[in-house]
Scaffold this motif. Structure first.
Motif, PDB file in Angstrom:
ATOM      1  N   ASN A  27     -14.082   8.788  -5.765  1.00 20.35           N
ATOM      2  CA  ASN A  27     -13.486   9.884  -5.133  1.00 20.35           C
ATOM      3  C   ASN A  27     -11.880   9.941  -4.816  1.00 20.35           C
ATOM      4  OD1 ASN A  27     -13.501   7.651  -3.746  1.00 20.35           O
ATOM      5  ND2 ASN A  27     -13.576   8.880  -1.568  1.00 20.35           N
ATOM      6  N   LEU A  28     -11.240   9.119  -5.605  1.00 21.68           N
ATOM      7  CA  LEU A  28      -9.734   9.172  -5.434  1.00 21.68           C
ATOM      8  C   LEU A  28      -8.953   9.003  -6.675  1.00 21.68           C
ATOM      9  CD1 LEU A  28      -9.489   5.997  -2.893  1.00 21.68           C
ATOM     10  CD2 LEU A  28      -9.467   8.176  -2.298  1.00 21.68           C
ATOM     11  N   LYS A  29      -7.737   9.653  -6.597  1.00 18.98           N
ATOM     12  CA  LYS A  29      -6.701   9.691  -7.519  1.00 18.98           C
ATOM     13  C   LYS A  29      -5.789   8.750  -7.130  1.00 18.98           C
ATOM     14  CE  LYS A  29      -6.937  14.512  -8.850  1.00 18.98           C
ATOM     15  NZ  LYS A  29      -6.118  15.956  -8.842  1.00 18.98           N
ATOM     16  N   MET A  30      -5.287   8.128  -8.205  1.00 22.83           N
ATOM     17  CA  MET A  30      -4.095   6.964  -7.917  1.00 22.83           C
ATOM     18  C   MET A  30      -3.079   6.988  -8.669  1.00 22.83           C
ATOM     19  SD  MET A  30      -5.065   2.640  -8.370  1.00 22.83           S
ATOM     20  CE  MET A  30      -6.659   2.959  -7.818  1.00 22.83           C
ATOM     21  N   GLN A  31      -1.838   6.663  -8.012  1.00 24.10           N
ATOM     22  CA  GLN A  31      -0.706   6.411  -8.748  1.00 24.10           C
ATOM     23  C   GLN A  31       0.185   5.280  -8.253  1.00 24.10           C
ATOM     24  OE1 GLN A  31       1.995   9.691  -9.054  1.00 24.10           O
ATOM     25  NE2 GLN A  31       1.322  10.451  -6.956  1.00 24.10           N
ATOM     26  N   PHE A  32       1.058   4.734  -8.966  1.00 24.63           N
ATOM     27  CA  PHE A  32       2.273   3.923  -8.491  1.00 24.63           C
ATOM     28  C   PHE A  32       3.525   4.436  -8.372  1.00 24.63           C
ATOM     29  CE2 PHE A  32      -1.387   0.980  -9.384  1.00 24.63           C
ATOM     30  CZ  PHE A  32      -1.254  -0.133  -8.503  1.00 24.63           C
ATOM     31  N   VAL A  33       4.105   4.511  -7.276  1.00 26.79           N
ATOM     32  CA  VAL A  33       5.672   5.127  -7.509  1.00 26.79           C
ATOM     33  C   VAL A  33       6.554   4.031  -6.713  1.00 26.79           C
ATOM     34  CG1 VAL A  33       4.498   7.353  -7.057  1.00 26.79           C
ATOM     35  CG2 VAL A  33       5.059   6.045  -5.072  1.00 26.79           C
ATOM     36  N   CYS A  34       7.842   4.512  -6.856  1.00 26.40           N
ATOM     37  CA  CYS A  34       8.825   3.796  -6.525  1.00 26.40           C
ATOM     38  C   CYS A  34       8.984   3.672  -4.692  1.00 26.40           C
ATOM     39  CB  CYS A  34      10.305   4.250  -7.194  1.00 26.40           C
ATOM     40  SG  CYS A  34      11.742   3.472  -6.281  1.00 26.40           S
ATOM     41  N   GLY A  35       8.848   2.628  -4.247  1.00 24.46           N
ATOM     42  CA  GLY A  35       8.755   2.458  -2.734  1.00 24.46           C
ATOM     43  C   GLY A  35       9.876   3.029  -2.115  1.00 24.46           C
ATOM     44  N   SER A  69       9.941  -3.476  -9.540  1.00 21.23           N
ATOM     45  CA  SER A  69       9.226  -4.805  -9.296  1.00 21.23           C
ATOM     46  C   SER A  69       8.130  -4.641  -8.594  1.00 21.23           C
ATOM     47  CB  SER A  69      10.366  -5.711  -9.196  1.00 21.23           C
ATOM     48  OG  SER A  69      10.819  -5.134  -7.498  1.00 21.23           O
ATOM     49  N   LYS A  70       7.168  -5.759  -8.349  1.00 14.12           N
ATOM     50  CA  LYS A  70       6.271  -5.649  -7.470  1.00 14.12           C
ATOM     51  C   LYS A  70       6.310  -5.436  -6.298  1.00 14.12           C
ATOM     52  CE  LYS A  70       5.639 -10.689  -7.324  1.00 14.12           C
ATOM     53  NZ  LYS A  70       4.903 -12.037  -7.567  1.00 14.12           N
ATOM     54  N   ASP A  71       7.408  -5.694  -5.753  1.00 11.94           N
ATOM     55  CA  ASP A  71       7.920  -5.719  -4.186  1.00 11.94           C
ATOM     56  C   ASP A  71       8.461  -4.427  -3.974  1.00 11.94           C
ATOM     57  OD1 ASP A  71      10.127  -6.732  -5.740  1.00 11.94           O
ATOM     58  OD2 ASP A  71      11.306  -7.444  -3.934  1.00 11.94           O
ATOM     59  N   ARG A  72       8.740  -3.679  -5.073  1.00 13.93           N
ATOM     60  CA  ARG A  72       9.562  -2.240  -4.524  1.00 13.93           C
ATOM     61  C   ARG A  72       8.563  -1.289  -5.123  1.00 13.93           C
ATOM     62  NH1 ARG A  72      15.640  -2.655  -5.788  1.00 13.93           N
ATOM     63  NH2 ARG A  72      16.425  -4.464  -4.612  1.00 13.93           N
ATOM     64  N   ARG A  73       7.443  -1.436  -5.458  1.00 11.91           N
ATOM     65  CA  ARG A  73       6.342  -0.110  -6.030  1.00 11.91           C
ATOM     66  C   ARG A  73       5.263  -0.087  -4.964  1.00 11.91           C
ATOM     67  NH1 ARG A  73       5.995  -3.320 -11.078  1.00 11.91           N
ATOM     68  NH2 ARG A  73       4.108  -4.883 -10.697  1.00 11.91           N
ATOM     69  N   VAL A  74       4.855   0.812  -4.776  1.00  7.85           N
ATOM     70  CA  VAL A  74       3.824   1.271  -3.985  1.00  7.85           C
ATOM     71  C   VAL A  74       2.581   1.970  -4.796  1.00  7.85           C
ATOM     72  CG1 VAL A  74       5.177   1.017  -1.685  1.00  7.85           C
ATOM     73  CG2 VAL A  74       4.741   3.187  -2.899  1.00  7.85           C
ATOM     74  N   VAL A  75       1.385   1.780  -3.896  1.00  5.06           N
ATOM     75  CA  VAL A  75       0.261   2.294  -4.531  1.00  5.06           C
ATOM     76  C   VAL A  75      -0.247   3.589  -3.650  1.00  5.06           C
ATOM     77  CG1 VAL A  75      -1.369   0.936  -3.464  1.00  5.06           C
ATOM     78  CG2 VAL A  75      -1.968   2.470  -5.503  1.00  5.06           C
ATOM     79  N   LEU A  76      -0.157   4.866  -4.307  1.00  6.83           N
ATOM     80  CA  LEU A  76      -0.471   6.023  -3.499  1.00  6.83           C
ATOM     81  C   LEU A  76      -2.062   6.398  -3.820  1.00  6.83           C
ATOM     82  CD1 LEU A  76       2.838   8.217  -3.819  1.00  6.83           C
ATOM     83  CD2 LEU A  76       1.992   6.379  -1.912  1.00  6.83           C
ATOM     84  N   VAL A  77      -2.774   6.963  -3.142  1.00  5.49           N
ATOM     85  CA  VAL A  77      -4.161   7.455  -3.301  1.00  5.49           C
ATOM     86  C   VAL A  77      -4.459   8.909  -2.682  1.00  5.49           C
ATOM     87  CG1 VAL A  77      -5.050   5.337  -3.577  1.00  5.49           C
ATOM     88  CG2 VAL A  77      -5.163   6.282  -1.341  1.00  5.49           C
TER      89      VAL A  77
END
Length: 571
Positions: free
Chosen positions: A306-314, A341-349
């Motif tokens: 039930n979710l869409k997901m994307q990774f974006v710049c934090g 980098s892993k500490d600068r990206r966030v996951v959005l749903v």
């Protein structure tokens, strides 16, 4: 009455129309049927068809060719041309017109070629290599030149006619109907395709729909396609090219090359806007339905259903922007190029119910893991979480669903989630966004890319959608937006001198040949520089007036950096 049956609004003739070319008077006859078998440049140019056997490269330069006219079985797959009445009328290759972007300015000679050097981008250069190319490309873009029929007047080749599929192949994107009242609102609002989704008062869609061409390259760009009528002039409005036509729908000239081609197609075939939309749907179904189904089947295998997901710049996300990584995944695709980098990206749903992007915090590390995650009591009560530190309760239903999915699939942290998400994009596309595909090395956008819902304002200048008033105010007051307002990609004037300083007079010390300040001098160094400064000021003032008229500037905003000198010219 539907949009396809309406004509352009009538206005009384008040002198020169804003949309008229400089060489044209107010009264202009509608261009007659173009005879593509005739050379429209016959008085000054001549053209031939050739092949690699008779048109031989003689040196390393892009213009080093020699034409041999002896009899042979010519493939006729090249167009060559030359200008008459010159001292050395050599034949030059006329390459196909570059169409990968919707460039609307004047064509220029490649600087490397003009300086007698080799082109740094052979095979990919979008600048012309000779004046003959400029002349042919200009007429081809307006639809008054066909290189195939010119050299084959008997018509042994198939007659070239504009169709919806050919227009979409050249410009990409899709055709769809949007609410015209929302689209013409200032600032522009974009409704859902096919209905009016205005938040306060919905407009009658059938009475107020308009045809729009939408392309994502890389931002969303909407081009309104007005209905063709006998008043329409088959040429592109020179003001729309430079800073935006202030006559808008009252202008009789096309405001984009897509609109010009649709008008030409309508004049020849009488096709309606409804038929254009249907043909566009048919084109996408034929060309990409199988690939789209394959891609969607792959994407459904990963993440909660039930979710869409994307990774974006934090960092961009904190500024209200959705920015994905560049194709090498080293930096974000924004102009600032933040480190990816892993500490600068966030996951959005985004859930099906709320359809709003929500940030998800890292999975709690407490052990043993709970049997199920619960919603934080403070958040459930509509308040801010009072826990100082990392609250181990979910702050949204979307966060709860994603945490549950990670626990059930043994995904320990966001880095592992990101790696699995990247793998899920293959074989559809691992380098682009999740709703695009590549075919023969060329990015293909699916119609679903453009079907996102927009609840707020749309900045046509930056191609950005804002879903709240706060986000809109942040956008129109940002430095990036202001810089884009004065330096858009369509500004192809080719300025030669320094940027104006605001002091519009010639330096007296320069006249005497002894200005010690050099480039730092606030006055113009010569009459030519002063003239360009005056022209540039008028150009910037027109862009500023267009932006204010479209509400792309906050009413009290007077801070434009180096462009602030324009304000003293506004009374």
């Amino acid at each position: 009455m539907g949009t396809s049956e309406r004509t352009l609004p009538a206005v009384p003739p008040v002198g020169m129309m804003f949309g008229m070319p400089e060489s044209t008077g107010y009264v202009q006859e509608l261009p007659q049927q173009v005879d593509f078998a005739k050379n429209p440049l016959a008085e000054s140019h001549e053209f031939k068809q050739a092949c690699a056997v008779c048109f031989v490269k003689t040196g390393p330069g892009v213009l080093d060719y020699s034409y041999h006219s002896e009899d042979h079985k010519c493939k006729k797959d090249l167009l060559i041309g030359r200008i008459k009445h010159v001292e050395n009328p050599t034949w030059k290759l006329i390459r196909p017109r570059p169409t990968k972007n919707q460039y609307m300015g004047l064509y220029y000679i490649c600087k490397d070629v003009a300086n007698g050097e080799e082109c740094k981008y052979p095979g990919h250069c979008t600048f012309a290599y000779c004046q003959e190319e400029i002349d042919v490309w200009t007429l081809e873009r307006k639809g008054f030149f066909s290189r195939d029929l010119l050299c084959d007047p008997s018509g042994s080749r198939a007659k070239i006619n504009l169709t919806v599929s050919k227009i979409l192949q050249e410009h990409q994107g899709i055709f769809l109907f949007l609410c015209e009242v929302c689209f013409d609102h200032k600032p522009r609002k974009i409704s859902k395709p096919g209905i009016c989704s205005h938040q306060v008062k919905q407009h009658g869609f059938d009475q107020n729909k308009c045809l729009v061409h939408l392309v994502k390259n890389p931002t969303l760009k909407y081009s309104k396609i007005r209905p063709y009528s006998s008043q329409c002039q088959l040429d592109v409005c020179r003001h729309a090219v430079r800073y935006g036509c202030q006559r808008e729908d009252y202008c009789f000239f096309a405001h984009s090359f897509v609109e010009l081609q649709v008008w030409m197609m309508q004049r020849e075939q009488g096709i309606t806007h409804e038929a254009i939309v249907q043909e566009a749907k048919k084109f996408w179904n034929i060309e990409h339905s199988s690939r789209e189904q394959e891609l969607h089947a792959v994407l459904k295998k990963f993440g909660p259903p039930n979710l869409k997901m994307q990774f974006v710049c934090g960092q961009c996300w904190r500024n209200g922007q959705l920015t994905e990584p560049d194709k090498y995944k080293k930096y974000c695709s924004a102009k600032a190029r933040h480190l990816w980098s892993k500490d600068r990206r966030v996951v959005l749903v985004s859930s099906v119910e709320r359809r709003k992007w929500t940030e998800v915090r890292p999975l709690p590390t407490r052990k043993p893991a709970p049997a199920q995650f619960e919603i934080c009591l403070h958040v459930a009560a509509g308040k801010k979480c009072q826990y100082i530190g990392n609250c181990t309760f979910a702050h949204s239903m979307e966060e709860k669903d994603l945490w549950t999915y990670m626990k059930d699939n043994n995904i320990a942290d966001m880095e592992q989630l990101y790696e699995n998400w990247l793998q899920s994009q293959k074989p559809g596309n691992s380098e682009e966004s999740s709703s695009t595909a590549k075919e023969n090395g060329k990015q293909i956008h699916m119609p679903t890319d453009y079907a996102e819902e927009v609840a707020g304002n749309h900045c046509w200048l930056c191609g950005k959608n804002c879903n709240s008033d706060k986000q809109w105010q942040q956008h129109i007051t940002s430095e990036k937006h202001k810089d884009r307002m004065f330096n858009s990609e369509d500004d192809q004037n080719g300025w030669q001198y320094r940027f104006p300083t605001g002091v519009f007079k010639v330096c007296e010390r320069f006249r005497k040949g002894m200005c010690p300040d050099g480039e730092k001098c606030t006055m113009a160094h010569g009459e030519e520089e002063l003239k360009e400064w005056m022209d540039r000021r008028e150009f910037l003032l027109m862009k500023l007036a267009k932006a204010r008229n479209d509400h792309l500037i906050a009413p009290n905003d007077n801070d434009f950096g180096k462009y602030s000198f324009l304000l003293k010219d506004i009374k």
